[in-house]
Design an enzyme around this catalytic site. Structure first.
Site, PDB file in Angstrom:
ATOM      1  N   ASP A   1      -4.984  -7.440  -1.015  1.00  0.00           N
ATOM      2  CA  ASP A   1      -5.453  -6.055  -1.196  1.00  0.00           C
ATOM      3  C   ASP A   1      -6.906  -5.993  -0.705  1.00  0.00           C
ATOM      4  O   ASP A   1      -7.545  -7.023  -0.478  1.00  0.00           O
ATOM      5  CB  ASP A   1      -5.370  -5.650  -2.680  1.00  0.00           C
ATOM      6  N   SER A   2      -7.408  -4.783  -0.604  1.00  0.00           N
ATOM      7  CA  SER A   2      -8.821  -4.638  -0.241  1.00  0.00           C
ATOM      8  C   SER A   2      -9.726  -5.082  -1.390  1.00  0.00           C
ATOM      9  O   SER A   2     -10.882  -5.428  -1.180  1.00  0.00           O
ATOM     10  CB  SER A   2      -9.121  -3.178   0.090  1.00  0.00           C
TER      11      SER A   2
ATOM     12  N   TYR B   1     -10.648   0.624   1.988  1.00  0.00           N
ATOM     13  CA  TYR B   1      -9.843   0.912   3.173  1.00  0.00           C
ATOM     14  C   TYR B   1      -9.615   2.416   3.330  1.00  0.00           C
ATOM     15  O   TYR B   1      -9.474   2.920   4.428  1.00  0.00           O
ATOM     16  CB  TYR B   1      -8.462   0.248   3.047  1.00  0.00           C
ATOM     17  N   GLY B   2      -9.540   3.106   2.203  1.00  0.00           N
ATOM     18  CA  GLY B   2      -9.098   4.496   2.201  1.00  0.00           C
ATOM     19  C   GLY B   2      -9.927   5.448   3.028  1.00  0.00           C
ATOM     20  O   GLY B   2      -9.451   6.501   3.447  1.00  0.00           O
TER      21      GLY B   2
ATOM     22  N   CYS C   1      -1.225  -3.099  -1.437  1.00  0.00           N
ATOM     23  CA  CYS C   1      -2.152  -2.008  -1.132  1.00  0.00           C
ATOM     24  C   CYS C   1      -1.376  -0.935  -0.384  1.00  0.00           C
ATOM     25  O   CYS C   1      -0.784  -1.214   0.665  1.00  0.00           O
ATOM     26  CB  CYS C   1      -3.288  -2.561  -0.261  1.00  0.00           C
ATOM     27  N   ASN C   2      -1.357   0.268  -0.924  1.00  0.00           N
ATOM     28  CA  ASN C   2      -0.615   1.356  -0.275  1.00  0.00           C
ATOM     29  C   ASN C   2      -1.228   1.734   1.068  1.00  0.00           C
ATOM     30  O   ASN C   2      -0.515   2.026   2.025  1.00  0.00           O
ATOM     31  CB  ASN C   2      -0.609   2.598  -1.171  1.00  0.00           C
TER      32      ASN C   2
ATOM     33  N   CYS D   1      -1.929   4.208  -5.172  1.00  0.00           N
ATOM     34  CA  CYS D   1      -2.958   3.242  -4.810  1.00  0.00           C
ATOM     35  C   CYS D   1      -2.878   2.186  -5.890  1.00  0.00           C
ATOM     36  O   CYS D   1      -2.840   2.525  -7.086  1.00  0.00           O
ATOM     37  CB  CYS D   1      -4.337   3.897  -4.805  1.00  0.00           C
ATOM     38  N   THR D   2      -2.847   0.916  -5.488  1.00  0.00           N
ATOM     39  CA  THR D   2      -2.639  -0.135  -6.484  1.00  0.00           C
ATOM     40  C   THR D   2      -3.808  -0.252  -7.465  1.00  0.00           C
ATOM     41  O   THR D   2      -3.675  -0.861  -8.529  1.00  0.00           O
ATOM     42  CB  THR D   2      -2.378  -1.495  -5.809  1.00  0.00           C
ATOM     43  N   HIS D   3      -4.947   0.323  -7.116  1.00  0.00           N
ATOM     44  CA  HIS D   3      -6.073   0.308  -8.061  1.00  0.00           C
ATOM     45  C   HIS D   3      -5.830   1.208  -9.277  1.00  0.00           C
ATOM     46  O   HIS D   3      -6.406   0.987 -10.348  1.00  0.00           O
ATOM     47  CB  HIS D   3      -7.351   0.807  -7.375  1.00  0.00           C
TER      48      HIS D   3
HETATM   49  N1  DGL Z   1      -5.707  -0.587  -3.308  1.00  0.00           N
HETATM   50  C1  DGL Z   1      -5.616   0.170  -2.118  1.00  0.00           C
HETATM   51  C2  DGL Z   1      -4.354   1.027  -2.098  1.00  0.00           C
HETATM   52  O1  DGL Z   1      -3.395   0.706  -2.758  1.00  0.00           O
HETATM   53  C3  DGL Z   1      -6.750   0.979  -1.581  1.00  0.00           C
HETATM   54  C4  DGL Z   1      -8.125   0.908  -2.015  1.00  0.00           C
HETATM   55  C5  DGL Z   1      -9.095   1.106  -0.867  1.00  0.00           C
HETATM   56  O2  DGL Z   1      -9.437   2.264  -0.524  1.00  0.00           O
HETATM   57  O3  DGL Z   1      -9.474   0.088  -0.306  1.00  0.00           O
HETATM   58  O4  DGL Z   1      -4.288   2.004  -1.401  1.00  0.00           O
END
Ligand code: DGL
Length: 270
Positions: A12-13, A44-45, A76-77, A194-196
């Site tokens: 993941d990021s 990443y988003g 990570c989505n 988003c996995t967060h």
């Molecule tokens: N955890 C990431 C997801 O599931 C994204 C977080 C990020 O923006 O890096 O999308």
């Protein structure tokens, strides 16, 4: 057949993929895991598709070469909806992705109005349009980007308080959208795309109410990984699971408790 010591690579990021790790541990308690957080690339988003695709494919190639995993999971989505196909082309092992849990949400909603919270990059993906067309016909899928929640989840795992204004902002934007559409159903189901975001489940429940179901993909992904590894053996791990990060190791400062609680060793630089 994979070497018994070959790990499962979770990527993941940042710390969001730990929600997938937690689900995986329930179904595969003995599989050796390497968790890689691209803290140097977080978030990443807010990046472009080209930036994300190049970064994720390149990094996963290097990680796979270094750790020889039996399977890789892009937990990570954002990365999955953009780069899953590309990563599958590059790696010679099974690659499991994480995509917004629109299908289960559509099956659960009674009002027919679903909120979807993701990153800016995720919510604009054709991948999400396709899931909506395939599984949410006749429902309203209201999408909002919540980059602030990624930072809030990162901070929470480092023991810092979550700013309630960030959660309230997501709630208010979605509620306004629900009230302004053609239908008049209120949101009863929230896709945490988003996995967060499952790391903020309590805060989201406090804002949306416990009557609004939160749906994420972690358990489904864990089951998929377990299915793909069925019949494989796992050598007893010589040490704790590894947690590796890109960029300066200082980026992982504050995560000691969250890592120890999950059985990881101290963060290492990749
Ligand atoms: N955890 C990431 C997801 O599931 C994204 C977080 C990020 O923006 O890096 O999308």
């Amino acid at each position: 057949m994979a070497e018994p010591s070959a790990p499962v690579l979770l990527f993941d990021s940042g710390v969001g993929g730990l929600t997938v790790y937690d689900a995986l541990r329930k179904v595969l308690p003995d599989a050796p895991v390497i968790y890689a957080a691209d803290l140097a690339g977080l978030p990443y988003g807010t990046k472009t598709e080209a930036q994300i695709a190049a970064r994720v494919a390149g990094l996963l190639g290097r990680l796979a070469e270094r750790w020889q995993p039996r399977l890789a999971c892009i937990a990570c989505n954002t990365a999955s909806t953009i780069a899953l196909g590309m990563v599958r082309d590059v790696l010679e092992i099974p690659v499991v992705g994480t995509v917004p849990a629109i299908k289960p949400a559509a099956a659960l909603t009674e009002t027919g109005t679903i909120g979807l919270v993701g990153t800016e990059a995720t919510i604009r993906q054709a991948y999400v349009d396709d899931l909506e067309t395939q599984f949410a016909q006749g429902k309203r899928l209201l999408r909002v980007a919540a980059p602030g929640l990624v930072q809030a989840a990162e901070a929470k795992l480092r023991g810092k308080p979550v700013d309630p204004a960030l959660i309230a902002d997501v709630h208010d934007r979605l509620t306004a959208m629900a009230g302004s559409g053609a239908g008049d159903g209120s949101i009863d189901t929230l896709v945490l795309a988003c996995t967060h975001f499952p790391l903020l489940a309590e805060e989201l429940a406090a804002a949306f109410g416990t009557g609004v179901r939160q749906v994420d993909g972690a358990d489904g992904i864990a089951r998929r990984i377990a299915h793909l590894l069925e019949g494989q053996s796992f050598a007893p791990s010589p040490g704790p699971d590894r947690f590796v990060v890109t960029g300066p190791l200082a980026g992982a400062a504050g995560l000691e408790g969250a890592l120890a609680q999950r059985g990881f060793g101290a963060a290492e630089a990749f």
